[in-house]
Design an enzyme around this catalytic site. Structure first.
Site, PDB file in Angstrom:
ATOM      1  N   ILE A  12       0.768  -1.132  -0.040  1.00 11.82           N
ATOM      2  CA  ILE A  12      -0.036  -0.157  -0.065  1.00 11.82           C
ATOM      3  C   ILE A  12       0.707   1.336  -0.167  1.00 11.82           C
ATOM      4  CG2 ILE A  12      -1.955   1.121   1.211  1.00 11.82           C
ATOM      5  CD1 ILE A  12      -2.705  -1.638   2.489  1.00 11.82           C
ATOM      6  N   ASN A  32      12.308  -1.009   6.916  1.00 13.37           N
ATOM      7  CA  ASN A  32      13.442  -1.948   6.965  1.00 13.37           C
ATOM      8  C   ASN A  32      13.356  -3.114   6.265  1.00 13.37           C
ATOM      9  OD1 ASN A  32      11.284  -3.466   7.899  1.00 13.37           O
ATOM     10  ND2 ASN A  32      12.163  -4.067   9.866  1.00 13.37           N
ATOM     11  N   PHE A  80       2.458   3.407   7.659  1.00 11.95           N
ATOM     12  CA  PHE A  80       2.069   2.122   7.170  1.00 11.95           C
ATOM     13  C   PHE A  80       2.793   0.968   7.783  1.00 11.95           C
ATOM     14  CE2 PHE A  80       1.912   4.944   3.474  1.00 11.95           C
ATOM     15  CZ  PHE A  80       0.864   4.719   3.048  1.00 11.95           C
ATOM     16  N   SER A 124      -7.470  -1.067  10.030  1.00  8.68           N
ATOM     17  CA  SER A 124      -8.050  -2.131   9.186  1.00  8.68           C
ATOM     18  C   SER A 124      -9.534  -2.354   9.860  1.00  8.68           C
ATOM     19  CB  SER A 124      -7.053  -3.445   9.501  1.00  8.68           C
ATOM     20  OG  SER A 124      -8.048  -4.723   9.048  1.00  8.68           O
ATOM     21  N   THR A 126     -10.571  -5.095  10.412  1.00 12.88           N
ATOM     22  CA  THR A 126     -10.454  -6.204  11.502  1.00 12.88           C
ATOM     23  C   THR A 126     -10.430  -5.745  12.798  1.00 12.88           C
ATOM     24  OG1 THR A 126      -9.428  -8.151  11.932  1.00 12.88           O
ATOM     25  CG2 THR A 126      -7.816  -6.275  11.766  1.00 12.88           C
ATOM     26  N   TYR A 148      -3.566  -9.699  15.752  1.00  9.58           N
ATOM     27  CA  TYR A 148      -3.400  -8.518  14.574  1.00  9.58           C
ATOM     28  C   TYR A 148      -4.502  -7.348  15.149  1.00  9.58           C
ATOM     29  CZ  TYR A 148      -3.633  -6.198  10.285  1.00  9.58           C
ATOM     30  OH  TYR A 148      -3.634  -5.150   9.395  1.00  9.58           O
ATOM     31  N   LYS A 152      -4.001  -3.331  16.109  1.00 12.83           N
ATOM     32  CA  LYS A 152      -4.611  -2.379  15.401  1.00 12.83           C
ATOM     33  C   LYS A 152      -5.443  -1.235  16.224  1.00 12.83           C
ATOM     34  CE  LYS A 152      -2.396  -2.699  11.591  1.00 12.83           C
ATOM     35  NZ  LYS A 152      -1.357  -1.561  11.291  1.00 12.83           N
ATOM     36  N   ASN A 198      -4.247 -14.088   1.692  1.00 12.27           N
ATOM     37  CA  ASN A 198      -5.258 -13.598   1.175  1.00 12.27           C
ATOM     38  C   ASN A 198      -5.742 -13.937  -0.432  1.00 12.27           C
ATOM     39  OD1 ASN A 198      -3.618 -10.827   2.888  1.00 12.27           O
ATOM     40  ND2 ASN A 198      -5.695 -11.316   3.383  1.00 12.27           N
ATOM     41  N   GLY A 293     -12.203 -18.261  11.953  1.00  5.68           N
ATOM     42  CA  GLY A 293     -12.322 -16.972  12.133  1.00  5.68           C
ATOM     43  C   GLY A 293     -12.758 -16.227  11.082  1.00  5.68           C
ATOM     44  N   ASP A 294     -13.184 -16.867   9.918  1.00  9.52           N
ATOM     45  CA  ASP A 294     -13.551 -16.116   8.914  1.00  9.52           C
ATOM     46  C   ASP A 294     -14.988 -15.830   9.101  1.00  9.52           C
ATOM     47  OD1 ASP A 294     -11.443 -15.767   7.416  1.00  9.52           O
ATOM     48  OD2 ASP A 294     -11.963 -17.339   6.170  1.00  9.52           O
TER      49      ASP A 294
HETATM   50  P1  NAD Z   1       3.271  -4.605   3.510  1.00 11.60           P
HETATM   51  O1  NAD Z   1       3.758  -5.886   4.334  1.00 11.60           O
HETATM   52  O2  NAD Z   1       3.716  -4.696   1.939  1.00 11.60           O
HETATM   53  O3  NAD Z   1       3.879  -3.202   4.034  1.00 11.60           O
HETATM   54  C1  NAD Z   1       4.456  -2.980   5.168  1.00 11.60           C
HETATM   55  C2  NAD Z   1       5.657  -2.377   5.058  1.00 11.60           C
HETATM   56  O4  NAD Z   1       6.338  -2.079   6.527  1.00 11.60           O
HETATM   57  C3  NAD Z   1       6.743  -3.150   4.431  1.00 11.60           C
HETATM   58  O5  NAD Z   1       7.339  -2.313   3.403  1.00 11.60           O
HETATM   59  C4  NAD Z   1       7.755  -3.707   5.707  1.00 11.60           C
HETATM   60  O6  NAD Z   1       8.924  -3.988   5.061  1.00 11.60           O
HETATM   61  C5  NAD Z   1       7.610  -2.465   6.637  1.00 11.60           C
HETATM   62  N1  NAD Z   1       8.115  -2.814   7.834  1.00 11.60           N
HETATM   63  C6  NAD Z   1       7.580  -3.894   8.690  1.00 11.60           C
HETATM   64  N2  NAD Z   1       7.931  -3.792   9.955  1.00 11.60           N
HETATM   65  C7  NAD Z   1       8.864  -2.733  10.030  1.00 11.60           C
HETATM   66  C8  NAD Z   1       9.673  -2.193  11.055  1.00 11.60           C
HETATM   67  N3  NAD Z   1       9.853  -2.825  12.032  1.00 11.60           N
HETATM   68  N4  NAD Z   1      10.300  -0.861  10.603  1.00 11.60           N
HETATM   69  C9  NAD Z   1      10.095  -0.433   9.642  1.00 11.60           C
HETATM   70  N5  NAD Z   1       9.311  -0.898   8.563  1.00 11.60           N
HETATM   71  C10 NAD Z   1       8.668  -2.044   8.736  1.00 11.60           C
HETATM   72  O7  NAD Z   1       1.732  -4.405   3.858  1.00 11.60           O
HETATM   73  P2  NAD Z   1       0.651  -3.701   3.464  1.00 11.60           P
HETATM   74  O8  NAD Z   1      -0.461  -4.587   2.697  1.00 11.60           O
HETATM   75  O9  NAD Z   1       1.278  -2.335   2.423  1.00 11.60           O
HETATM   76  O10 NAD Z   1      -0.062  -2.775   4.604  1.00 11.60           O
HETATM   77  C11 NAD Z   1       0.417  -1.655   5.056  1.00 11.60           C
HETATM   78  C12 NAD Z   1      -0.177  -1.334   6.378  1.00 11.60           C
HETATM   79  O11 NAD Z   1      -1.666  -1.559   6.052  1.00 11.60           O
HETATM   80  C13 NAD Z   1       0.090  -2.199   7.676  1.00 11.60           C
HETATM   81  O12 NAD Z   1       0.251  -1.465   8.842  1.00 11.60           O
HETATM   82  C14 NAD Z   1      -1.006  -3.340   7.713  1.00 11.60           C
HETATM   83  O13 NAD Z   1      -1.295  -3.836   8.665  1.00 11.60           O
HETATM   84  C15 NAD Z   1      -2.292  -2.312   7.219  1.00 11.60           C
HETATM   85  N6  NAD Z   1      -3.564  -3.190   6.686  1.00 11.60           N
HETATM   86  C16 NAD Z   1      -3.214  -3.896   5.391  1.00 11.60           C
HETATM   87  C17 NAD Z   1      -4.391  -4.327   4.805  1.00 11.60           C
HETATM   88  C18 NAD Z   1      -3.923  -5.375   3.699  1.00 11.60           C
HETATM   89  O14 NAD Z   1      -5.039  -6.035   3.466  1.00 11.60           O
HETATM   90  N7  NAD Z   1      -3.025  -5.204   2.925  1.00 11.60           N
HETATM   91  C19 NAD Z   1      -5.536  -4.314   5.262  1.00 11.60           C
HETATM   92  C20 NAD Z   1      -5.721  -3.350   6.329  1.00 11.60           C
HETATM   93  C21 NAD Z   1      -4.659  -2.804   6.988  1.00 11.60           C
HETATM   94  N1  UFG Z   2     -10.376 -17.206   0.948  1.00  9.38           N
HETATM   95  C1  UFG Z   2     -10.435 -18.360   0.118  1.00  9.38           C
HETATM   96  N2  UFG Z   2      -9.481 -18.813  -0.170  1.00  9.38           N
HETATM   97  C2  UFG Z   2      -8.077 -18.403   0.210  1.00  9.38           C
HETATM   98  C3  UFG Z   2      -8.087 -17.289   0.772  1.00  9.38           C
HETATM   99  C4  UFG Z   2      -9.165 -16.492   1.191  1.00  9.38           C
HETATM  100  O1  UFG Z   2     -11.584 -18.861   0.052  1.00  9.38           O
HETATM  101  O2  UFG Z   2      -7.021 -19.056  -0.271  1.00  9.38           O
HETATM  102  C5  UFG Z   2     -11.828 -16.524   1.277  1.00  9.38           C
HETATM  103  C6  UFG Z   2     -11.813 -16.057   2.599  1.00  9.38           C
HETATM  104  O3  UFG Z   2     -12.405 -17.251   3.270  1.00  9.38           O
HETATM  105  C7  UFG Z   2     -12.842 -14.907   2.751  1.00  9.38           C
HETATM  106  C8  UFG Z   2     -12.339 -13.989   1.385  1.00  9.38           C
HETATM  107  O4  UFG Z   2     -11.618 -15.277   0.562  1.00  9.38           O
HETATM  108  O5  UFG Z   2     -14.284 -15.205   2.579  1.00  9.38           O
HETATM  109  C9  UFG Z   2     -11.372 -13.053   1.657  1.00  9.38           C
HETATM  110  O6  UFG Z   2     -10.379 -13.633   2.402  1.00  9.38           O
HETATM  111  P1  UFG Z   2      -8.912 -12.809   2.760  1.00  9.38           P
HETATM  112  O7  UFG Z   2      -8.052 -13.446   3.529  1.00  9.38           O
HETATM  113  O8  UFG Z   2      -8.334 -12.139   1.220  1.00  9.38           O
HETATM  114  O9  UFG Z   2      -9.311 -11.381   3.283  1.00  9.38           O
HETATM  115  P2  UFG Z   2     -10.130 -11.436   4.745  1.00  9.38           P
HETATM  116  O10 UFG Z   2     -11.212 -10.619   4.868  1.00  9.38           O
HETATM  117  O11 UFG Z   2     -10.266 -12.896   5.570  1.00  9.38           O
HETATM  118  O12 UFG Z   2      -8.847 -10.753   5.547  1.00  9.38           O
HETATM  119  C10 UFG Z   2      -8.865  -9.169   5.836  1.00  9.38           C
HETATM  120  C11 UFG Z   2      -7.484  -8.805   5.825  1.00  9.38           C
HETATM  121  C12 UFG Z   2      -6.712  -9.282   7.164  1.00  9.38           C
HETATM  122  C13 UFG Z   2      -7.859  -8.971   8.404  1.00  9.38           C
HETATM  123  C14 UFG Z   2      -9.220  -9.489   8.020  1.00  9.38           C
HETATM  124  C15 UFG Z   2     -10.488  -9.310   8.846  1.00  9.38           C
HETATM  125  O13 UFG Z   2      -6.425  -9.162   4.968  1.00  9.38           O
HETATM  126  O14 UFG Z   2      -5.772  -8.802   7.404  1.00  9.38           O
HETATM  127  O15 UFG Z   2      -9.546  -8.790   6.689  1.00  9.38           O
HETATM  128  O16 UFG Z   2     -10.812  -8.195   8.869  1.00  9.38           O
HETATM  129  F1  UFG Z   2      -7.406  -9.459   9.685  1.00  9.38           F
END
Ligand code: NAD
Ligand code: UFG
Length: 338
Positions: A12, A32, A80, A124, A126, A148, A152, A198, A293-294
């Site tokens: 992101i 990092n 982030f 999130s 979540t 997790y 958050k 995911n 957990g889903d």
């Molecule tokens: P990502 O893992 O691609 O990005 C996170 C970045 O943080 C990475 O570049 C990683 O190297 C860096 N990082 C991790 N630990 C670190 C540390 N100790 N010091 C410095 N940098 C560090 O994940 P993303 O999908 O881009 O997510 C970004 C943020 O959004 C995260 O906080 C995540 O929890 C939150 N988020 C992501 C999702 C999703 O589905 N992708 C959903 C909700 C929230």
């Molecule tokens: N799913 C499958 N097969 C897979 C992966 C996912 O069927 O291999 C299904 C899951 O059961 C769910 C949907 O696809 O119904 C989406 O699943 P994701 O794992 O992509 O996303 P989630 O909504 O479960 O998870 C997201 C974030 C988590 C967060 C969670 C709870 O990725 O960080 O929402 O809000 F914790």
């Protein structure tokens, strides 16, 4: 604005970086590379044709962060950096609390050291836990059901308390729903280091031949086709939400939470069909047991963000799948060289 991005090399963060550079912001990325690659930053530089500063830094290292902030003196931070794998959080809770909670406190401390008062935080959906009603608005109870999710939630509370102690401070807690897709160029995208948790990255890896088939986790949910339903949001729309949140934080005081989603949900079967259309072939799958957990369905009410941030998601499912496929097919091993 001078903006510091922690975790700016990640999925992101890298997409947001492109948007911020296009808007003329001056950026310093601190990462990092725990879950990302320097190649993502190289590609952002070439795609945007703009430069930005970078420091290899760990948010767990408070002294290093303070030194970095004193050098760059940001006017705002987008935080982030964090760990995000739900299952890993259950196995290594202290790592998650250290990075996501203590790391956030360190960032706020470093902001205090240079009188930086604006933060946009990656939260999130979540934090809501099991939905009590749909669509979920920001007044929905917060009952996260995982380590997790609790990290958050705690980080949100810490930022809110920090903001309350400083009347001139502002914070936007962005509660992302399900980010998917990639930059329209296909040059940057999601590159999970391990087996994807995911749905969309898993489907992409099936399409490119890295995985044999998708496991659909249950088809007996109370949804239109029995598979789980989620609010998928294109990462480019999510990136624009950060730019809008920065503008909002510059013009307002106080800490506010915003749902960042589309307000519409798609099932696993619908996602698979859309991706099959994008890649031009039917993809193999099997229906397996539910994943613990889903929940059946999770959809945002994004009206607060639509109204106050003057932002709305614009890209639909075909663009999400097309861009994800462009990225995955052009980079079958992610940022790693073949
Ligand atoms: P990502 O893992 O691609 O990005 C996170 C970045 O943080 C990475 O570049 C990683 O190297 C860096 N990082 C991790 N630990 C670190 C540390 N100790 N010091 C410095 N940098 C560090 O994940 P993303 O999908 O881009 O997510 C970004 C943020 O959004 C995260 O906080 C995540 O929890 C939150 N988020 C992501 C999702 C999703 O589905 N992708 C959903 C909700 C929230
Ligand atoms: N799913 C499958 N097969 C897979 C992966 C996912 O069927 O291999 C299904 C899951 O059961 C769910 C949907 O696809 O119904 C989406 O699943 P994701 O794992 O992509 O996303 P989630 O909504 O479960 O998870 C997201 C974030 C988590 C967060 C969670 C709870 O990725 O960080 O929402 O809000 F914790």
């Amino acid at each position: 604005m001078d903006v510091l991005l922690t975790g700016g090399a990640g999925y992101i963060g890298s997409h947001t970086l492109i948007e911020l550079l296009a808007c003329g912001h001056r950026i310093h990325v601190a990462d990092n590379f725990a879950n990302s690659s320097p190649e993502a930053l190289n590609r952002v530089r070439s795609l945007s044709n703009r430069d930005f500063a970078f420091s290899r830094a760990d948010v767990r290292d408070r002294a290093a962060l303070i030194a970095l902030f004193q050098e760059f003196r940001p006017e705002a931070v987008i935080h982030f950096a964090g760990l995000k794998a739900v299952g890993e959080g259950e196995a290594k809770p202290l790592d998650y609390y250290e990075t996501n909670v203590a790391g956030t406190m360190n960032v706020l401390d470093a902001m205090n050291a240079v009188q930086c008062r604006r933060i946009v935080f990656s939260s999130s959906a979540t934090v809501y836990g099991e939905p009590e009603y749909l669509p979920i608005d920001e007044a929905h109870p917060l009952r996260p059901a995982s380590v997790y999710g609790r990290t958050k939630h705690m980080a949100e509370q810490i930022i809110a308390d920090w903001g309350r102690a400083r009347p001139e401070a502002s914070g936007a807690l962005l509660r992302y729903f399900n980010p998917v897709g990639a930059h329209e160029s296909g040059r940057i995208g999601e590159d999970p280091h391990d087996v994807p948790n995911n749905l969309m990255p898993y489907i992409s890896q099936v399409a490119v031949g890295r995985r044999a088939k998708l496991s659909i986790y249950g088809d007996d949910y109370d949804t239109r086709d029995g598979t789980g339903l989620r609010d998928y949001i294109h990462v480019a729309d999510l990136a624009r939400a950060h730019v809008a949140a920065l503008d909002y934080a510059a013009a307002h005081q106080g800490v506010e939470a915003f749902n960042i989603g589309t307000g519409a949900g798609f099932t696993v079967h619908e996602m698979l069909r859309a991706f099959s259309e994008a890649c031009g072939r039917d993809l193999p799958y099997e229906v397996t047991a539910r994943r613990p957990g889903d929940v059946a369905a999770c959809v945002a009410d994004p009206s607060k963000a639509n109204r106050l941030l003057n932002w709305r998601a614009e890209r639909g499912l075909p663009e999400m799948s097309r861009s994800a496929w462009l990225w995955q097919s052009g980079n079958p091993n992610g940022y790693e060289a073949l």
